[in-house]
Structures are given as structure tokens and as C-alpha cells.
Design an enzyme around this catalytic site. Structure first.
Site, PDB file in Angstrom:
ATOM      1  N   LYS B  78     -17.082 -16.650 -42.177  1.00 49.30           N
ATOM      2  CA  LYS B  78     -16.726 -15.236 -42.012  1.00 49.30           C
ATOM      3  C   LYS B  78     -17.973 -14.463 -41.586  1.00 49.30           C
ATOM      4  O   LYS B  78     -19.050 -14.672 -42.147  1.00 49.30           O
ATOM      5  CB  LYS B  78     -16.165 -14.691 -43.329  1.00 49.30           C
ATOM      6  CG  LYS B  78     -15.653 -13.255 -43.250  1.00 49.30           C
ATOM      7  CD  LYS B  78     -15.007 -12.814 -44.574  1.00 49.30           C
ATOM      8  CE  LYS B  78     -14.457 -11.396 -44.482  1.00 49.30           C
ATOM      9  NZ  LYS B  78     -13.797 -10.962 -45.736  1.00 49.30           N
ATOM     10  N   SER B 159      -9.237  -8.621 -45.505  1.00 47.13           N
ATOM     11  CA  SER B 159     -10.110  -8.586 -44.358  1.00 47.13           C
ATOM     12  C   SER B 159     -10.433  -9.950 -43.757  1.00 47.13           C
ATOM     13  O   SER B 159     -10.867 -10.016 -42.606  1.00 47.13           O
ATOM     14  CB  SER B 159     -11.427  -7.919 -44.753  1.00 47.13           C
ATOM     15  OG  SER B 159     -12.153  -8.713 -45.677  1.00 47.13           O
ATOM     16  N   SER B 183      -8.959  -9.621 -50.222  1.00 46.53           N
ATOM     17  CA  SER B 183      -9.251 -10.021 -48.841  1.00 46.53           C
ATOM     18  C   SER B 183      -9.310 -11.523 -48.593  1.00 46.53           C
ATOM     19  O   SER B 183      -9.436 -11.947 -47.445  1.00 46.53           O
ATOM     20  CB  SER B 183     -10.569  -9.395 -48.383  1.00 46.53           C
ATOM     21  OG  SER B 183     -10.387  -8.031 -48.090  1.00 46.53           O
TER      22      SER B 183
END
Lengths: 95, 493
Positions: B78, B159, B183
Site C-alpha cells: 500500500k 482506503s 480500511s
């Protein structure tokens, strides 16, 4: 309580974010909508309740007061938008 | 030969060790999938050369008999984790071009364990969002489509939507995520994969771009529970560089996996039956209860009376912490700088931040600034912190009666991109089931439970006691074995 245009501009200034008149006006209903919703927290009885500051019991650790790295000036400055003479450079602050 | 990109982390590890294939073959397979999936926009930066470099090292290590836990496994990272020498942006314009001169503790641990990096995964800007529509680098698209012929592009969740999309589409076997209010879990639920947010403090936050420091916690996302256990073992651990890192040994979660839940009691929080919840979510929840009973668990109803206050609490505390954390982006030390003609320092700050942050980030910084400002601090922030104590206490009381909680992960299946964007509040409500566990710092995971009528994945959430990731993973395994979830998106990209 509700937020007006002046308050939005004040918050923007405190946040160090420049906003146009149109942007500020658009934010008035948005922020009011969110604030109106979070205000339901006011109905919770919190008498005698301590505010939570740490989710998991954990004690603050102290480490020895010694330099564990250092001498990495070039790495620290590597991503600076403007660096001069080994320093971060900013616009003139004092006239 | 079977397509190596269909294998799980455990299968790649074991097959590589057994000599069935080389690490280079695995990396080449995933590199090819990544290169062919631009339509999903899951990666901000692709690093095929790094994946190959780690693979060659793994092949050499295998020849030398020096295997590491993740030798031969390429993963997605990420883009919230700082990676030395590779651009790290948090999906913001503010950090575009930022190339860290250091490595986050979690990513460093994964590389040290032998994993290779396929690239940096897209996300909501500064991890603020539930749909991946706030990234400066464009929306991530879910590989899933509704089964009714509707061709709408669906949200991969947020997210960690680049992570969820990439794993689901076989661009990587596993990826890192971060979870502040859900998330990891909500995007896992939207694409039919698993993901676990461990207990707050298990994974170091050092080198992870900060959003809300009392909530942010890294965790893995993958297609199976076993893969999550393997990944988490190699991400967690004490870090002296993070003052909130827990000084505890990392359990052997993979070795401890067992789907026999005899002796365990599962709590069903009655307050999670929210008004207007789709019947399909209700039905999924019932199915999950049946799975856990079948695995030997007892089921009891429990009460978490302050559940309805969790979301408003979160949307005070998270923006407050964000407004403080994001004060560092001022155009001086790194990131963008916008210097209008004749501007002074204050003008430079304001112009830089106006240009560098997206609308949702500005909205949250301003909300946070407001609730922390003189005159409103006690009414909003202190009150929210007190309610947070009550929410945490609810969990403590519930766990006197049970070992784990079972809930749906999200109130709906994936929605279409653009559907909720106009109304920030409607978007926030998507995190209604995930936020309470975040506020209490508890370990929680999402595991696929089934499909809705349109063929879209639905996730079940398991919440455990602090530090009891093992029970969470075990209950996840019990559901995984019984749900028999094998659905995957048809390739259109």
C-alpha cells in the site's frame, strides 16, 4: 451551533489552507451537516468518565538520551522543495 | 503447468520450497498480470524489477539452503508505507515525487523475510475514504461487476482499495493494508477476500504516513485466512521507534490455526441490527452464526449499548488527529511547495496546502481544526474521548460473556463509483460496523461469507479480545471452510 461563512474562513486560516470565496461557501452546508450529526454525542451521559488517551494499556517508554543516528544531512534534505547551503530554504520571514 | 498467479501465499511458499517452480517464474507471472491490468488503476508505481530482484535472491537462497519465511512471495505494498528509493505518495499530490530515504518498519520486515515488491498500491488520499475515489492518481476500479448486466464500475472499498482490487484480480497473492476505521476490512468485504486489523500496537506505525495515530494500524490482506496468518507473523513485532508499539513476542499464528471452536462462545451484538439493513446482509449474518455453531461454538446475544455513537465519535477523533498529523505538509521539508509571487511564509503554507490536498482531506483537516479550536475543544473533542472510553467499556463487558463477536463487515455490497460521493455523510455511514472495534483497538477481520443476489461478495466480521488474533483467525478459518467461497470476478480488464 452552526458554522457561518466567517467561521469557515477562520477555520481555513487556522488550518493554513487558502480557500476561495466559492470554496468557503460550499463548505458551509457540508461542515454544518457533519457537525449537526456529531452533536448527538452531547446526549451521552459521561459523568465520571475519563477521556480515553490510549486504547491498549501501555506505558510510555524512555530511551537513553543518546544520538542513535545522525550525520545524514543529505538524506534529510533529499526531498526538500528548496535546500541551500545545507539548510531548508523558505521565503523571507522578517522584513 | 498451472497458472502460478492463482496460487495462495502458502501454496507458492510450499511449491517453491518443493522445487515445483522457481521464484522468478512466480514474479514474472504476477508482473505480467500487473502490466495487463492498467484498467483497474490498482498501482500508483509498478516495480517489476524489484519483484524480479527479490525472486532471484530467493532462487539463490533456495540453492544455498537458506530459505526465509516469505522467500519467493511477491506482494503489493500500500502506498502509505514509506519504501526507500521508491516514490511514496499516500495517493496525494502533496507527496507526489517524494522518494523516502528510509524504509517503514513493516515493509522492511517483509523484505527481510524474503518477500518481493510488485509495486505501490493506490488508496484513498491519506487513507481518507471508503471507496477509493479520493486518490490524486484516479479511482481504483473493482474487478467485480454486477451480475445483472449493469456495467457500472464498482468501488473496491477504501482506503486499501488498490490492495483489495489487486488481490482479487490476481495481480498479487497478498498485500499490506492499513486500517483506521475499517480500511482493511471494508475493502476486503467488497471484493471477496480476507483481511485482518491486528490489535493496536502489534504492527509498528513507524514509516507509515500518519492519518489518525491513535487508530492507524497496519495489517495484511490476502485470499485465505492462512495467508493472512503468514503475512501478519512477518509484519508484527516490537519496534523501539514507535512509542505505541507493544513490547510482546509475535505468536505463531499459522501454526496455531484450528477451525475447531468447541468451548468458544460467540457474541452477537444486538445493536448491530441497524434500521434499513438489507435483508441479504441479515441473511448472511444468520449464515455466519450457523457456520460458527457448526464449528462447535456457542452463540449468545450481547449488548454494546454505545454502538450508535461510534461513528460520530470517530468523525471527531480521526479528523482531530489528522489536522495535527497533516500539519507537517507545509512545503518546507518535503512534498509540494506553492510559492505565489511575493508570498511570505504564511502565504506559502496556505497556497501549498490548498494545492496539495484533495477536497476530502481539506474537509477533515478543517473539521479537526474546528473541534480542537478554543471554545469547542471540550464540547467536541473531550466529549468524544469520553464516549470512546464508554465504547471500549462496552466491549470489555461483552467479552465477560463471550470470546468473539460476529457481525457483518459492511452494511451493503460494493456500491458503484460516484454513487455516494456527493454526500460525505452517506459515505461515512459505510464504516458503521468496522469503526467501533477500531476505537477500542481490538483485533478484527473480514472473511467472505457469500454473494448477494447480484453476485457481489459480502463479508463477515469477527472481532476479538485485545491480543487474541489467534481466536479471530480461527473463527475466520471456520467460516472460510464452511462458506466454500470460490467466486472470483470474470476477467474484463
Amino acid at each position: 451551533m452552526s458554522i457561518d461563512l466567517q467561521t469557515v474562513k477562520k477555520i481555513a486560516s487556522l488550518s493554513r489552507i487558502s480557500v476561495t470565496e466559492d470554496e468557503a461557501q460550499a463548505m458551509v452546508p457540508e461542515l454544518n451537516n457533519i457537525l449537526g450529526w456529531v452533536e448527538q454525542l452531547g446526549e451521552v451521559d459521561v459523568t465520571g468518565v475519563e477521556p480515553m488517551t490510549a486504547v491498549i494499556p501501555n506505558h510510555l517508554r524512555l530511551r537513553d538520551d543518546v544520538v542513535t543516528d545522525g550525520n545524514i544531512r543529505d538524506r534529510v534534505l533529499a526531498n526538500a522543495p528548496q535546500a541551500e547551503h545545507g539548510f531548508f530554504a523558505v521565503p523571507k520571514v522578517i522584513e | 503447468m498451472t497458472d502460478l498467479t492463482n496460487l495462495t501465499v502458502a501454496e507458492i511458499r510450499d511449491g517453491f520450497r518443493a522445487g515445483d517452480f522457481s521464484a522468478r517464474e512466480v514474479a514474472e507471472g504476477f508482473n505480467a498480470n500487473v502490466a495487463a491490468a492498467k484498467a483497474l488503476n490498482a498501482f500508483i508505481v509498478e516495480t517489476p524489477e524489484k519483484a524480479l530482484e527479490a525472486a532471484d535472491a530467493a532462487d539463490a537462497d533456495r540453492a544455498a539452503g537458506m530459505l526465509k519465511p516469505l522467500s519467493g512471495i511477491p506482494i503489493g505494498m500500500k502506498d502509505l508505507f514509506c519504501t526507500e528509493g521508491t516514490q511514496t505518495t499516500a495517493a496525494s499530490h502533496m507527496l507526489e515525487g517524494f522518494v523516502p530515504t528510509y524504509e517503514s518498519t513493516v515493509s522492511g520486515k517483509l523484505w527481510a523475510a524474503g518477500a518481493g515488491m510488485l509495486g505501490k498500491l493506490n488508496l484513498d488520499q491519506f487513507a481518507m475514504g471508503s471507496s477509493n475515489e479520493t486518490s490524486y492518481f484516479g479511482n481504483v476500479i473493482s474487478p467485480w461487476k454486477r451480475g445483472d448486466g449493469d456495467n457500472a464500475a464498482l468501488a473496491p472499498g477504501g482506503s486499501s482499495g488498490g490492495s483489495s482490487s489487486a488481490i482479487s484480480a490476481r495481480l498479487c497473492p497478498a498485500a499490506t493494508g492499513t486500517d483506521t476505521g475499517g480500511s482493511i476490512r471494508q475493502p476486503a468485504s467488497f471484493v471477496g477476500i480476507s483481511g485482518i486489523k491486528p490489535t493496536y500496537g502489534r504492527c509498528s506505525r513507524w514509516g507509515v504516513v500518519a492519518f489518525a495515530s491513535s487508530l492507524d494500524q497496519a495489517g495484511p490482506m490476502a485470499r485465505t485466512i492462512r495467508d493472512n496468518a503468514i503475512m501478519l507473523e512477518n509484519m508484527a513485532g516490537f519496534d523501539p521507534k514507535d512509542a505505541t508499539s507493544l513490547d510482546l513476542a509475535v505468536p505463531q499464528w499459522e501454526a496455531g490455526l484450528s477451525s475447531n471452536l468447541a468451548g468458544k462462545t460467540i457474541g452477537i451484538p444486538k445493536e448491530y441490527r441497524v434500521d434499513g439493513m438489507p435483508a441479504e446482509i441479515e441473511a448472511l449474518w444468520e449464515k455466519g452464526i450457523a457456520f460458527l455453531k457448526d464449528a462447535g461454538a456457542d452463540v449468545v446475544e450481547v449488548s454494546l449499548p454505545h454502538t450508535k455513537y461510534a461513528l460520530p465519535t470517530y468523525y471527531i477523533i480521526a479528523p482531530a488527529e489528522a489536522s495535527s498529523n497533516l500539519a507537517r505538509y507545509d512545503g518546507v521539508r518535503y512534498g509540494q511547495r506553492d510559492l505565489p509571487d511575493g508570498a511570505g511564509l504564511q502565504d506559502m503554507y496556505a497556497a501549498t496546502r490548498a494545492a496539495g490536498f484533495g477536497p476530502e482531506v481539506k474537509r477533515r483537516i478543517m473539521m479537526g481544526t474546528y473541534v480542537l479550536s478554543a471554545g469547542f475543544y471540550d464540547a467536541y473533542y473531550t466529549q468524544a474521548q469520553k464516549v470512546r472510553t464508554l465504547i471500549s467499556r462496552d466491549f470489555d463487558r461483552a467479552f465477560e460473556k463471550c470470546d468473539l463477536l460476529l457481525t457483518p463487515t459492511a452494511p451493503s455490497a460494493a456500491f458503484a463509483l460516484g454513487e455516494k460521493q456527493a454526500d460525505p455523510l452517506a459515505m461515512y455511514l459505510n464504516d458503521v460496523f468496522t469503526v467501533p472495534a477500531s476505537l477500542a483497538g481490538l483485533p478484527a477481520m473480514s472473511v467472505p461469507g457469500g454473494l448477494d443476489a447480484q453476485g457481489l461478495p459480502l463479508g463477515l466480521q469477527i472481532i476479538g479480545k485485545a491480543l487474541d488474533e489467534q481466536s479471530v483467525l480461527n473463527a475466520g478459518l471456520a467460516i472460510e471452510e464452511r462458506a466454500g467461497f470460490t467466486a472470483r470476478p470474470d476477467k474484463w480488464w
